[in-house]
Design a protein around this motif. Sequence first.
Motif, PDB file in Angstrom:
ATOM      1  N   ILE A 196      -1.810   8.200  -1.483  1.00  0.00           N
ATOM      2  CA  ILE A 196      -2.055   6.865  -2.025  1.00  0.00           C
ATOM      3  C   ILE A 196      -2.755   6.075  -0.923  1.00  0.00           C
ATOM      4  O   ILE A 196      -2.205   5.893   0.160  1.00  0.00           O
ATOM      5  N   ILE A 197      -3.994   5.652  -1.175  1.00  0.00           N
ATOM      6  CA  ILE A 197      -4.739   4.861  -0.213  1.00  0.00           C
ATOM      7  C   ILE A 197      -4.572   3.400  -0.596  1.00  0.00           C
ATOM      8  O   ILE A 197      -4.979   2.980  -1.681  1.00  0.00           O
ATOM      9  N   LEU A 198      -3.982   2.613   0.307  1.00  0.00           N
ATOM     10  CA  LEU A 198      -3.501   1.285  -0.050  1.00  0.00           C
ATOM     11  C   LEU A 198      -4.481   0.154   0.151  1.00  0.00           C
ATOM     12  O   LEU A 198      -4.186  -0.975  -0.190  1.00  0.00           O
ATOM     13  N   SER A 199      -5.624   0.394   0.758  1.00  0.00           N
ATOM     14  CA  SER A 199      -6.511  -0.739   1.000  1.00  0.00           C
ATOM     15  C   SER A 199      -7.944  -0.276   1.090  1.00  0.00           C
ATOM     16  O   SER A 199      -8.244   0.922   1.071  1.00  0.00           O
ATOM     17  N   GLY A 200      -8.845  -1.250   1.224  1.00  0.00           N
ATOM     18  CA  GLY A 200     -10.263  -0.942   1.288  1.00  0.00           C
ATOM     19  C   GLY A 200     -10.752  -0.549   2.661  1.00  0.00           C
ATOM     20  O   GLY A 200     -11.911  -0.175   2.823  1.00  0.00           O
ATOM     21  N   LEU A 201      -9.913  -0.610   3.705  1.00  0.00           N
ATOM     22  CA  LEU A 201     -10.395  -0.344   5.054  1.00  0.00           C
ATOM     23  C   LEU A 201     -10.593   1.139   5.372  1.00  0.00           C
ATOM     24  O   LEU A 201     -11.594   1.478   5.991  1.00  0.00           O
ATOM     25  N   PRO A 202      -9.671   2.060   5.022  1.00  0.00           N
ATOM     26  CA  PRO A 202      -9.898   3.458   5.397  1.00  0.00           C
ATOM     27  C   PRO A 202     -11.243   3.963   4.879  1.00  0.00           C
ATOM     28  O   PRO A 202     -11.642   3.680   3.761  1.00  0.00           O
ATOM     29  N   ASP A 203     -11.934   4.745   5.731  1.00  0.00           N
ATOM     30  CA  ASP A 203     -13.267   5.229   5.397  1.00  0.00           C
ATOM     31  C   ASP A 203     -13.258   6.112   4.150  1.00  0.00           C
ATOM     32  O   ASP A 203     -12.274   6.798   3.862  1.00  0.00           O
ATOM     33  N   ARG A 204     -14.380   6.095   3.427  1.00  0.00           N
ATOM     34  CA  ARG A 204     -14.488   6.894   2.203  1.00  0.00           C
ATOM     35  C   ARG A 204     -14.350   8.386   2.484  1.00  0.00           C
ATOM     36  O   ARG A 204     -14.012   9.158   1.588  1.00  0.00           O
ATOM     37  N   SER A 205     -14.640   8.805   3.719  1.00  0.00           N
ATOM     38  CA  SER A 205     -14.520  10.228   4.048  1.00  0.00           C
ATOM     39  C   SER A 205     -13.088  10.710   3.889  1.00  0.00           C
ATOM     40  O   SER A 205     -12.844  11.892   3.617  1.00  0.00           O
ATOM     41  N   ILE A 206     -12.116   9.798   4.057  1.00  0.00           N
ATOM     42  CA  ILE A 206     -10.713  10.179   3.858  1.00  0.00           C
ATOM     43  C   ILE A 206     -10.469  10.530   2.400  1.00  0.00           C
ATOM     44  O   ILE A 206      -9.774  11.503   2.085  1.00  0.00           O
ATOM     45  N   THR A 207     -11.051   9.745   1.502  1.00  0.00           N
ATOM     46  CA  THR A 207     -10.935  10.047   0.075  1.00  0.00           C
ATOM     47  C   THR A 207     -11.502  11.422  -0.229  1.00  0.00           C
ATOM     48  O   THR A 207     -10.898  12.227  -0.944  1.00  0.00           O
ATOM     49  N   GLN A 208     -12.674  11.709   0.318  1.00  0.00           N
ATOM     50  CA  GLN A 208     -13.327  12.999   0.086  1.00  0.00           C
ATOM     51  C   GLN A 208     -12.475  14.148   0.610  1.00  0.00           C
ATOM     52  O   GLN A 208     -12.347  15.193  -0.037  1.00  0.00           O
ATOM     53  N   LEU A 209     -11.882  13.965   1.796  1.00  0.00           N
ATOM     54  CA  LEU A 209     -11.062  15.017   2.394  1.00  0.00           C
ATOM     55  C   LEU A 209      -9.849  15.320   1.523  1.00  0.00           C
ATOM     56  O   LEU A 209      -9.497  16.486   1.311  1.00  0.00           O
ATOM     57  N   CYS A 210      -9.204  14.274   1.010  1.00  0.00           N
ATOM     58  CA  CYS A 210      -8.039  14.469   0.140  1.00  0.00           C
ATOM     59  C   CYS A 210      -8.422  15.237  -1.118  1.00  0.00           C
ATOM     60  O   CYS A 210      -7.722  16.164  -1.543  1.00  0.00           O
ATOM     61  N   ARG A 235     -11.044  17.221  -1.600  1.00  0.00           N
ATOM     62  CA  ARG A 235     -11.458  18.596  -1.302  1.00  0.00           C
ATOM     63  C   ARG A 235     -10.264  19.513  -1.117  1.00  0.00           C
ATOM     64  O   ARG A 235     -10.357  20.728  -1.356  1.00  0.00           O
ATOM     65  N   ASN A 236      -9.153  18.949  -0.685  1.00  0.00           N
ATOM     66  CA  ASN A 236      -7.951  19.761  -0.470  1.00  0.00           C
ATOM     67  C   ASN A 236      -7.044  19.789  -1.699  1.00  0.00           C
ATOM     68  O   ASN A 236      -5.875  20.167  -1.598  1.00  0.00           O
ATOM     69  N   GLY A 237      -7.586  19.363  -2.835  1.00  0.00           N
ATOM     70  CA  GLY A 237      -6.854  19.488  -4.095  1.00  0.00           C
ATOM     71  C   GLY A 237      -5.734  18.497  -4.280  1.00  0.00           C
ATOM     72  O   GLY A 237      -4.832  18.720  -5.098  1.00  0.00           O
ATOM     73  N   GLN A 238      -5.747  17.388  -3.539  1.00  0.00           N
ATOM     74  CA  GLN A 238      -4.682  16.399  -3.677  1.00  0.00           C
ATOM     75  C   GLN A 238      -4.898  15.511  -4.897  1.00  0.00           C
ATOM     76  O   GLN A 238      -6.032  15.205  -5.259  1.00  0.00           O
ATOM     77  N   ARG A 239      -3.795  15.112  -5.510  1.00  0.00           N
ATOM     78  CA  ARG A 239      -3.837  14.004  -6.459  1.00  0.00           C
ATOM     79  C   ARG A 239      -3.974  12.719  -5.650  1.00  0.00           C
ATOM     80  O   ARG A 239      -3.405  12.611  -4.567  1.00  0.00           O
ATOM     81  N   LEU A 240      -4.701  11.770  -6.178  1.00  0.00           N
ATOM     82  CA  LEU A 240      -5.071  10.627  -5.368  1.00  0.00           C
ATOM     83  C   LEU A 240      -4.972   9.336  -6.157  1.00  0.00           C
ATOM     84  O   LEU A 240      -5.439   9.249  -7.291  1.00  0.00           O
ATOM     85  N   VAL A 241      -4.349   8.323  -5.528  1.00  0.00           N
ATOM     86  CA  VAL A 241      -4.296   6.966  -6.093  1.00  0.00           C
ATOM     87  C   VAL A 241      -5.007   6.037  -5.130  1.00  0.00           C
ATOM     88  O   VAL A 241      -4.717   6.037  -3.931  1.00  0.00           O
ATOM     89  N   LEU A 242      -5.941   5.253  -5.653  1.00  0.00           N
ATOM     90  CA  LEU A 242      -6.692   4.288  -4.844  1.00  0.00           C
ATOM     91  C   LEU A 242      -6.291   2.884  -5.279  1.00  0.00           C
ATOM     92  O   LEU A 242      -6.426   2.541  -6.451  1.00  0.00           O
ATOM     93  N   ILE A 243      -5.803   2.089  -4.345  1.00  0.00           N
ATOM     94  CA  ILE A 243      -5.354   0.729  -4.645  1.00  0.00           C
ATOM     95  C   ILE A 243      -6.298  -0.269  -3.970  1.00  0.00           C
ATOM     96  O   ILE A 243      -6.494  -0.226  -2.756  1.00  0.00           O
ATOM     97  N   ASN A 244      -6.881  -1.144  -4.789  1.00  0.00           N
ATOM     98  CA  ASN A 244      -7.809  -2.171  -4.299  1.00  0.00           C
ATOM     99  C   ASN A 244      -8.977  -1.567  -3.524  1.00  0.00           C
ATOM    100  O   ASN A 244      -9.347  -2.040  -2.441  1.00  0.00           O
ATOM    101  N   ARG A 245      -9.564  -0.533  -4.096  1.00  0.00           N
ATOM    102  CA  ARG A 245     -10.755   0.096  -3.510  1.00  0.00           C
ATOM    103  C   ARG A 245     -11.822   0.238  -4.596  1.00  0.00           C
ATOM    104  O   ARG A 245     -11.509   0.213  -5.790  1.00  0.00           O
ATOM    105  N   ASP A 246     -13.073   0.434  -4.148  1.00  0.00           N
ATOM    106  CA  ASP A 246     -14.157   0.563  -5.112  1.00  0.00           C
ATOM    107  C   ASP A 246     -14.809   1.937  -5.069  1.00  0.00           C
ATOM    108  O   ASP A 246     -15.948   2.108  -5.489  1.00  0.00           O
ATOM    109  N   ASP A 247     -14.088   2.961  -4.543  1.00  0.00           N
ATOM    110  CA  ASP A 247     -14.641   4.312  -4.521  1.00  0.00           C
ATOM    111  C   ASP A 247     -14.962   4.771  -5.943  1.00  0.00           C
ATOM    112  O   ASP A 247     -14.104   4.750  -6.827  1.00  0.00           O
ATOM    113  N   ASP A 248     -16.184   5.204  -6.149  1.00  0.00           N
ATOM    114  CA  ASP A 248     -16.596   5.682  -7.469  1.00  0.00           C
ATOM    115  C   ASP A 248     -16.407   7.188  -7.514  1.00  0.00           C
ATOM    116  O   ASP A 248     -17.350   7.965  -7.373  1.00  0.00           O
ATOM    117  N   GLN A 249     -15.165   7.621  -7.702  1.00  0.00           N
ATOM    118  CA  GLN A 249     -14.819   9.036  -7.680  1.00  0.00           C
ATOM    119  C   GLN A 249     -14.228   9.445  -9.023  1.00  0.00           C
ATOM    120  O   GLN A 249     -13.552   8.667  -9.685  1.00  0.00           O
TER     121      GLN A 249
END
Length: 356
Positions: A130-144, A146-160
């Motif tokens: 669960i990524i809680l804010s807009g500060l962590p880099d988008r590469s973290i989202t990509q890494l999660c 790629r490793n098959g993780q389920r992912l929740v994005l809170i207050n982010r605008d990643d178009d994934q």
Amino acid sequence: MVREAVVKQRIVSAQEVADKAGVSRSAVSRTFTPGASVATKTRERVMLAAEELGYHVNHLARGLMRNESGIVCLIVSEVATPYRSALLGRLTLNLQNAGKVAMLINTDRSDGSVDRALQQALRYRADASIILSGLPDRSITQLCLRNGQRLVLINRDDDQQGPLRINLDDHEAGGRVVSAFVRAGCRRLAFANSEAGTPSLMARERGFVAAASALGMEVIVERHGWTGYEAGSVLGRRMLTAKERPDAVFCATDLLACGFMDVARHQFGLSVPNDLCVAGFDDIEQASWSSYALTTFAQPIADIASRAVDWLSEMPQEDGHAVAQPITLKAEMIWRNSIRAKGGTGNASTVIDGSE
């Protein structure tokens, strides 16, 4: 010299419990599996043997056999801020109630420590993040992903594709503040922001400026530092020494608003709300203190946490893939004394009104 003996804790196996209870290894497994069928007397013998031997189920090993560890990473920045800590508290409680284990990864530092921490979490086979804010880099989202993780994005605008995205309608909130300021008779509007540039902060700024522009009003926008009390103080000194001093300021967060208000009152001798109207966002505990009585927006923390954890627990599927419809929530406006009433000089009562 006395040498203290180092005692290593021995892990008791399920087979040892079975031998002591006089039952099969599978009976022990069924006893500790929720909903599994096992005779009452057998269960009692197994539980007694387990208690005497100090046996505990290895949930990690059991989960890995099902390709699930139960670990959920909480990837977060600005952990110490009141809003973030409140959201973390609610998320960890909900995860615990759902039988999951939370692993915190602090992304405040910009060096390689964040990547190393996330890689370690992946080696533990964390099921989700669960990524809680807009500060962590988008590469973290990509890494999660790629490793098959389920992912929740809170207050982010990643178009994934795949992650559950939970956002607030920050743009709309900015418009509501303009309406409140105009009703209070304010005409020189300003927006105080940090330099973090997160999607939620920028959406509040854009919504505020757009609503003011629709009424033919210009907005003074100032940004400084990270989103904290000190930045609010700096912004207060900067704006209140300008040639055109604002008579109403929307601060992107409550912490900014607290710093701004203290400077306005103690360094410039201004009265809030008689001389200056102020609004914030987040409804942190300090906003309700009598020294601030800040009109603000309450983040729906309980709703955000329950939706995130429920989705991770239930994970609806279509053709083997996660179904994640974006969720947009509305922040409730909490009326206090930092914006004066229409034609008046403040309102002593606290009113909660989400209809504005």
